[in-house]
Design a protein around this motif. Sequence first.
Motif: not given
Length: 290
Positions: A246-250, A273-278
């Motif tokens: 559901m989340l784009k690659p970036d 801080k409490t932010v994630y990426e693939h």
Amino acid sequence: MTLLPPIQLPKIDFAREFTFSDADYERVRRLIHRTAGISLGPSKKDMVYGRLVRRIRELKLAGFTAYVDLLESPAGRGEFEQFVNALTTNLTFFFREDHHFPLLAEHLKQKAGQEVSIWCAAASTGEEPYSIAITALEALGANARVSILATDLDTSVLETGRRGIYGADKVARLPAGMAARYFDKLPDGNYQARAQLRNLIRFERLNLVDSVWPACKPFDAIFCRNVMIYFDRDTQAGVLRRFVPMLKPDGLLFVGHSENFYFASDLFHLRGKTVYEHAARAAVRPLTHG
């Protein structure tokens, strides 16, 4: 010296209005976990009593056993929404966890001129999706091509979000100048989000533990803050796996201040801080030295 007899104080009965046995509580726990993913520990029994006893009174039922019997019967389908609404928590305010919004703004500026989509997966009464909308307009301008899907399990709070009407005390928490730019004062002293904000947001009911979610294109950002703290580890992992496509690659995943998903490092990697990426994107990110 003559001793007076002890004073006999009247006996006060602190008994509850309805019996709420451990067996009743266990049935409630299983039911809300199965249907909403919410994990209630033993310490929440008094809270559950306080929130459900009003429904029992209104329905004129004999007690908690009769109430859960109703919920588990075909006749209880109409009550089920009230049951879930009563047991969900909706603490929120504008620009809560404000460190997220500058990072969102920078992320959106990199997409200037593109269509941008954001999912707010625990919208509550709407302050969070409106904060996202304001951030998008501030970053991209009034003609920004932004769409925000705001979902929540609780149907009553979604209606508040759709109306976009808030008390002066809530609007006062907005950063300086934003209330004047984005809200209109109503005759009763409340404030309503202007149409330019409301038109960016679509409010819909969605249960994160439902087997099927509405089909959507991948999002540039997902906000799912302060909701998975109510889920057990297995439920959290299941939701995170479903977030991946559901989340784009970036794209960026914003979570709550007390949520840590280190156990899902194969899915998401901490970006800030409490932010994630693939996790796959983090694996190819060049190392920086400071």
